[in-house]
Write a protein that holds these residues in place. Structure first.
Motif, PDB file in Angstrom:
ATOM      1  N   VAL A 410       0.738  -1.267  -0.221  1.00 37.51           N
ATOM      2  CA  VAL A 410       0.059   0.052   0.126  1.00 37.51           C
ATOM      3  C   VAL A 410       0.807   1.240  -0.031  1.00 37.51           C
ATOM      4  O   VAL A 410       1.860   1.343   0.817  1.00 37.51           O
ATOM      5  N   GLY A 411       0.596   2.262  -0.932  1.00 37.99           N
ATOM      6  CA  GLY A 411       1.341   3.369  -1.034  1.00 37.99           C
ATOM      7  C   GLY A 411       2.774   3.181  -1.516  1.00 37.99           C
ATOM      8  O   GLY A 411       3.409   4.376  -1.657  1.00 37.99           O
ATOM      9  N   ALA A 412       3.253   2.128  -1.841  1.00 37.04           N
ATOM     10  CA  ALA A 412       4.420   2.002  -2.620  1.00 37.04           C
ATOM     11  C   ALA A 412       4.851   2.724  -3.806  1.00 37.04           C
ATOM     12  O   ALA A 412       4.082   2.844  -4.686  1.00 37.04           O
ATOM     13  N   GLY A 413       6.015   3.658  -3.719  1.00 38.09           N
ATOM     14  CA  GLY A 413       6.151   4.671  -4.663  1.00 38.09           C
ATOM     15  C   GLY A 413       6.857   5.858  -4.200  1.00 38.09           C
ATOM     16  O   GLY A 413       6.639   6.074  -3.002  1.00 38.09           O
ATOM     17  N   PRO A 414       7.469   6.565  -5.017  1.00 35.87           N
ATOM     18  CA  PRO A 414       8.080   7.878  -4.493  1.00 35.87           C
ATOM     19  C   PRO A 414       7.183   8.533  -3.633  1.00 35.87           C
ATOM     20  O   PRO A 414       6.037   8.838  -4.304  1.00 35.87           O
ATOM     21  N   SER A 415       7.689   9.049  -2.479  1.00 37.13           N
ATOM     22  CA  SER A 415       6.890   9.996  -1.746  1.00 37.13           C
ATOM     23  C   SER A 415       5.464   9.281  -1.279  1.00 37.13           C
ATOM     24  O   SER A 415       4.325   9.906  -0.941  1.00 37.13           O
ATOM     25  N   GLY A 416       5.462   7.647  -1.364  1.00 42.12           N
ATOM     26  CA  GLY A 416       4.239   7.156  -0.896  1.00 42.12           C
ATOM     27  C   GLY A 416       3.101   7.397  -1.873  1.00 42.12           C
ATOM     28  O   GLY A 416       1.861   7.170  -1.242  1.00 42.12           O
ATOM     29  N   ASP A 417       3.420   7.548  -3.228  1.00 45.87           N
ATOM     30  CA  ASP A 417       2.340   8.070  -4.219  1.00 45.87           C
ATOM     31  C   ASP A 417       1.438   6.625  -4.792  1.00 45.87           C
ATOM     32  O   ASP A 417       0.625   6.651  -5.518  1.00 45.87           O
ATOM     33  N   GLY A 418       2.096   5.453  -4.340  1.00 44.37           N
ATOM     34  CA  GLY A 418       1.233   4.375  -4.650  1.00 44.37           C
ATOM     35  C   GLY A 418       1.613   4.033  -6.068  1.00 44.37           C
ATOM     36  O   GLY A 418       0.751   3.028  -6.560  1.00 44.37           O
ATOM     37  N   THR A 419       2.616   4.409  -6.806  1.00 39.84           N
ATOM     38  CA  THR A 419       2.770   4.219  -8.213  1.00 39.84           C
ATOM     39  C   THR A 419       3.562   3.031  -8.695  1.00 39.84           C
ATOM     40  O   THR A 419       3.995   2.583  -9.709  1.00 39.84           O
ATOM     41  N   ALA A 420       4.404   2.459  -7.684  1.00 38.25           N
ATOM     42  CA  ALA A 420       5.090   1.351  -7.872  1.00 38.25           C
ATOM     43  C   ALA A 420       4.952   0.413  -8.721  1.00 38.25           C
ATOM     44  O   ALA A 420       5.683  -0.390  -9.427  1.00 38.25           O
ATOM     45  N   ALA A 421       3.517  -0.350  -8.463  1.00 39.91           N
ATOM     46  CA  ALA A 421       3.184  -1.519  -9.136  1.00 39.91           C
ATOM     47  C   ALA A 421       3.014  -0.948 -10.820  1.00 39.91           C
ATOM     48  O   ALA A 421       3.431  -1.822 -11.411  1.00 39.91           O
ATOM     49  N   ASP A 422       2.345  -0.158 -10.725  1.00 40.81           N
ATOM     50  CA  ASP A 422       2.096   0.471 -12.381  1.00 40.81           C
ATOM     51  C   ASP A 422       3.397   0.779 -12.864  1.00 40.81           C
ATOM     52  O   ASP A 422       3.585   0.702 -14.133  1.00 40.81           O
ATOM     53  N   SER A 423       4.262   1.357 -12.146  1.00 35.51           N
ATOM     54  CA  SER A 423       5.690   1.752 -12.811  1.00 35.51           C
ATOM     55  C   SER A 423       6.622   0.396 -12.871  1.00 35.51           C
ATOM     56  O   SER A 423       7.899   0.514 -13.345  1.00 35.51           O
ATOM     57  N   TYR A 424       6.500  -0.729 -12.355  1.00 30.70           N
ATOM     58  CA  TYR A 424       7.424  -1.570 -12.214  1.00 30.70           C
ATOM     59  C   TYR A 424       7.835  -2.130 -13.500  1.00 30.70           C
ATOM     60  O   TYR A 424       8.897  -2.355 -13.785  1.00 30.70           O
ATOM     61  N   ASN A 425       7.110  -1.948 -14.561  1.00 26.40           N
ATOM     62  CA  ASN A 425       7.680  -2.570 -15.798  1.00 26.40           C
ATOM     63  C   ASN A 425       8.686  -1.554 -16.305  1.00 26.40           C
ATOM     64  O   ASN A 425       9.902  -1.785 -16.903  1.00 26.40           O
TER      65      ASN A 425
END
Length: 901
Positions: A410-425
């Motif tokens: 939950v919230g994974a991504g820069p500054s906790g923005d939750g984009t890590a999964a969508d940006s994983y590729n």
């Protein structure tokens, strides 16, 4: 009084006085003795130290009386204090042991006390004044004695015990140091020899052979600059008590020519190391030498991380001590099985392992190649150090990557923005690009795809949004390696029961190693199925007839099997949605005409029926090139259903289940018509069936509003539904799985103490001693105190219903056919068990009891459940008769038959 000793009496020291009287003659003189101030009568003995005096009472003829007193004397010993046998020291004269000293033998008539003074080489030891003394390091090599001093109050006399020579306990070597084999020019190798010795205290270590050296902690350092052939290295320890030695042989093989070594990288986060193995016992095949010559890069212990890497050395790989060098040391990853499989296939080359794996590391930041002084930089530095230590180079290079859970949080991504999964590729593509330019251009990369967990920040399967994030990462972990061209992906889903664990251990680790090796050997697809497979197995949606014109009809939900990765979906003539089969069929993506489906997801279709009667419409769904057409036909004339039938159908649709129509609707209506005509229907408070899908099978037939609720502690312990057998415990019965299906019944308020019935409808009886129906107190978290049922396939049973004790039936007593079993409480001392046809098969006079249990479960919420398979269950607020139960079993059974797959 004259002087006295302890062999005399007071009279021996007394001399009578001479008296005169001016008023008459002396008529009597009476003597009295005082010892220690107290008058003494009769004959008595004196003890040295007593204080003795006398009085003489003189009387004259005129009756005058006068008392005269003597002075006092102290009684002395008649035999002087002297030592006849000197004290003796006993005990083991070794450092750490305790010595004792005897008092010796003494003569003398007076009582005495003893004092002690221990000596070291004749000098007093400060504070050592008891009759025991524990030897310390300062006593090594000294003569330890003790002076015992006797004191009788008149004199003190010392006596010396014979001193004893003190040493340390002699060291003992077990001789179990294993032989060692190294490759030339792999740095200084170390062997900790101290563990082979006991008693290695107070002395010095020494070593000989192979140009080895040893420090005073017992660690042997062996240079590998020269080749050696089974050279004996002898390690010795000597102290004042003696010495012992242990030997092992060292072989240093000639430096391998270029291409004769294997470099294996292991990188990622917790399941690369594998954290779940931190306190586990490794398989014997990893410790018995089967892995051959394996070296692992171990950082130095001083300086910054980069400085530690710059001074790192290769050490012999050991799953019990250094396989997880940056963490607990004792965890081992899938590399162990990977290397074991290499050896089983005949590979003999030295394997050099370089590992960079730490818990919780994400790809968007910590493993991002653009992030300075973090995981990617460390991997790059370790690769450079490995190549410097093995200048001959490596013939083959592999990299095992296991990472991604941290990006699904939950919230994974820069500054906790939750984009890590969508940006994983995108991030994984950048990682591969940097890997090829900065770490290894040639390594074959094996990506171990993460499992389909619904991660949140607490690593729990608690948020529905977590599952799609994990599926997005899983898809990227297939697509990006394909694009790299020298990489592949393996599946880690092969133990579904561990999906609820963030850190599984064996046998999962071994399975990942097996699959990783198969990917290298080229046997993965043939053995485990292609990870790129998007073609599903054939599937068929159940056509529906006699539906209402212009109504929106939902199909049954189908689990799409046969796919390993995301597969494209299109629908013509309707829409589809995907459901998460791992999370109670929660909606993953809602209604659309095109999209995709992932592994472990179900597909459900909907279409709008024709506005005309007796008219068929169809929707065609295509998944990965495989299609099925689902047909819906409107009725010729509107059916007339019972109100309950229509309410049940409507509620199933509202709950997201498939539309009940046609023959199924008629069968459901037939059930209600028949049931409502009986005497038992009004007494039943809940009744759950096995119908066409899980949603319908959860819904209460009696009230048409409440559904069975999942109630379990750990993911994997929930009860799983199938069309063939109904409900089965998913956690593995009899092995600690706890969980159940809440029937929405409160036994304490809805099941009268002396007038109640509960029913279970079995598709398979249990094989063990666990239970499959339990009441529970959700406050105290205790199950089965007053209500439970266990029916075993050997003819045994145990049951309670508002009971203070068990009613037990031994094996071989009861029928073992499947179907209904009902417990009937018909009085304060009347309880019975009824069989599949409703007839009574056992009864007892077990007394009833009040209950505080407020829930009733299929399964066992607070205890281990059985392996029984259950179509459904029910409860009644009255004691049903045998005739009523026969009727219920028949009508319920007809409904099961109508909906049988």
């Amino acid at each position: 009084m004259a002087a006295l000793d302890d062999s005399q009496t007071p009279s021996d020291g007394f001399t009578a006085g001479s008296y005169q009287s001016s008023e008459g003659t002396i008529s009597s003189a009476v003597v009295a003795y005082l010892v220690n101030g107290s008058p003494q009568a009769g004959t008595f003995d004196l003890t040295a130290g007593d204080v003795v005096s006398a009085t003489e009472t003189v009387t004259d003829s005129a009756a005058n009386e006068r008392v005269f007193s003597t002075g006092s004397v102290v009684v002395t010993p008649s035999v002087a204090l002297a030592n006849s046998v000197v004290p003796a020291i006993s005990g083991t004269p070794e450092i750490g042991q305790t010595l004792s000293v005897s008092d010796g033998t003494w003569t003398g008539s007076a009582s005495r006390t003893y004092g002690y003074q221990w000596t070291r080489d004749g000098a007093n030891i400060d504070g050592a004044t008891a009759n025991t003394y524990t030897l310390v390091a300062a006593d090594d090599g000294a003569d330890i004695g003790c002076t015992v001093t006797a004191d009788d109050g008149f004199t003190t006399v010392p006596a010396d015990a014979v001193a004893v020579a003190v040493t340390y306990a002699a060291p003992v070597a077990s001789g179990a140091l294993p032989d060692r084999t190294y490759d030339q020019n792999t740095g200084v190798q170390t062997v900790d020899a101290s563990g082979d010795f006991t008693g290695s205290v107070g002395g010095t270590w020494s070593v000989s052979g192979a140009s080895a050296s040893i420090d005073q902690s017992g660690v042997v350092s062996i240079p590998t600059s020269a080749t050696l052939s089974a050279v004996t290295v002898t390690v010795a320890y000597a102290n004042s008590g003696g010495s012992d030695s242990s030997a092992f042989s060292v072989t240093v093989n000639a430096e391998a020519p270029a291409g004769d070594n294997i470099l294996l990288f292991v990188a990622g986060q917790s399941n690369a190391r594998v954290a779940g193995n931190s306190s586990a016992t490794p398989p014997t095949k990893y410790t018995d030498g089967s892995l051959g010559n394996v070296q692992i890069l171990v950082r130095d212990e001083t300086g910054t991380v980069m400085e530690q890497i710059a001074a790192a050395t290769f050490q012999t790989y050991d799953v019990t001590s250094n396989a997880d060098p940056d963490n607990t040391l004792t965890a081992w990853g899938s590399e162990a099985e990977f290397i074991y499989q290499l050896r089983q296939a005949g590979e003999t080359r030295t394997v050099y392992v370089v590992k960079e794996a730490v818990n919780g590391q994400n790809l968007f930041e910590q493993w991002n190649p653009a992030t300075s002084n973090d995981k990617f930089d460390y991997l790059e530095a370790k690769a450079a150090r490995a190549r410097a230590l093995v200048p001959a180079g490596f013939g083959d290079e592999y990299l095992i990557w296991n990472q991604g859970e941290a990006d699904a949080n939950v919230g994974a991504g820069p500054s906790g923005d939750g984009t890590a999964a969508d940006s994983y590729n995108t991030n994984f593509t950048a990682w591969f690009t940097a890997l090829r330019s900065r770490v290894t251009s040639s390594a074959f990369v094996i990506v171990q795809r993460i499992r389909p967990l619904g991660y949140d920040a607490g690593d729990g399967v608690t948020t529905e949004a977590g599952w799609p994030r994990a599926w997005t990462i899983r898809e990227a972990q297939i697509a990006v390696p394909i694009a790299d061209g020298n990489a592949t992906t393996i599946d880690t889903d092969f133990i579904p029961s561990n999906f609820g664990l963030i850190h599984p251990a064996e046998p999962w680790t071994e399975g990942m190693g097996l699959r990783s090796y198969a990917a290298v050997a080229g046997t993965y697809d043939a053995t485990y199925g292609a990870i790129t497979d998007t073609t599903p197995n054939a599937f068929t949606f159940t056509d529906q007839t006699d539906v209402t014109p212009s109504s929106v009809i939902l199909s049954n939900a189908l689990l799409i099997g046969g796919i390993e990765r995301r597969s494209a979906v299109t629908v013509s003539g309707g829409e589809f949605r995907t459901l998460n089969s791992l999370n109670g069929d929660s909606v993953v993506s809602d209604w659309a005409t095109s999209g995709f489906v992932d592994k472990f997801q179900k597909i459900q279709i909907r279409q709008t029926a024709s506005g005309s009667t007796s008219t068929a419409t169809s929707a065609t769904v295509t998944i990965g090139g495989v299609s099925d057409t689902w047909t819906v036909t409107t009725y010729a004339s509107a059916p007339s259903f019972e109100a309950e039938t229509q309410a049940f159908i409507d509620q199933v649709s509202a709950n997201g289940g498939g539309t009940i129509a046609g023959a199924d609707a008629t069968a459901l209506n037939d059930f209600y018509v028949a049931a409502k005509a009986t005497t038992w229907w009004s007494k039943v408070i809940k009744l759950y069936p096995r119908l066409g899908d899980e949603v319908a099978s959860r819904l209460d037939l009696k009230g048409q509003s409440l559904s069975l609720l999942d109630d379990f502690a750990d993911p994997g312990d929930e009860w799983v539904w199938s069309a063939a057998s109904g409900w089965t415990g998913g956690g593995g019965a009899g092995v600690g799985a706890t969980g159940g299906l809440d029937m929405r019944v409160n036994p304490s308020t809805e099941l009268p103490q002396n007038d109640a019935t509960v029913m279970v409808f079995y598709s398979a009886l249990a094989s063990g001693t666990q239970t499959e129906l339990n009441a529970a107190n959700s406050t105290t978290e205790v199950s089965g105190s007053e209500l439970f049922l266990r029916i075993v396939n050997n003819g045994a049973a145990r049951y309670r219903l508002n009971s203070g004790g068990n009613t037990s039936v031994t094996s071989g007593t009861l029928p073992t056919d499947v179907g209904m079993r009902a417990i009937v409480r018909s009085g304060a001392s009347a309880i019975a068990l009824h069989g599949a046809d409703g007839t009574e098969i056992h009864s007892a006079t077990t007394a009833s009891a009040t209950t505080a249990e407020n829930k009733l479960h299929i399964g066992n919420r607070y205890g281990t459940y059985s392996d029984a398979q259950i179509f459904g269950a029910g409860a009644a607020n009255s004691a049903l008769s045998a005739a009523e139960l026969t009727s219920l079993a028949t009508i319920y059974g007809d409904l099961l038959t109508a909906f049988a797959p």
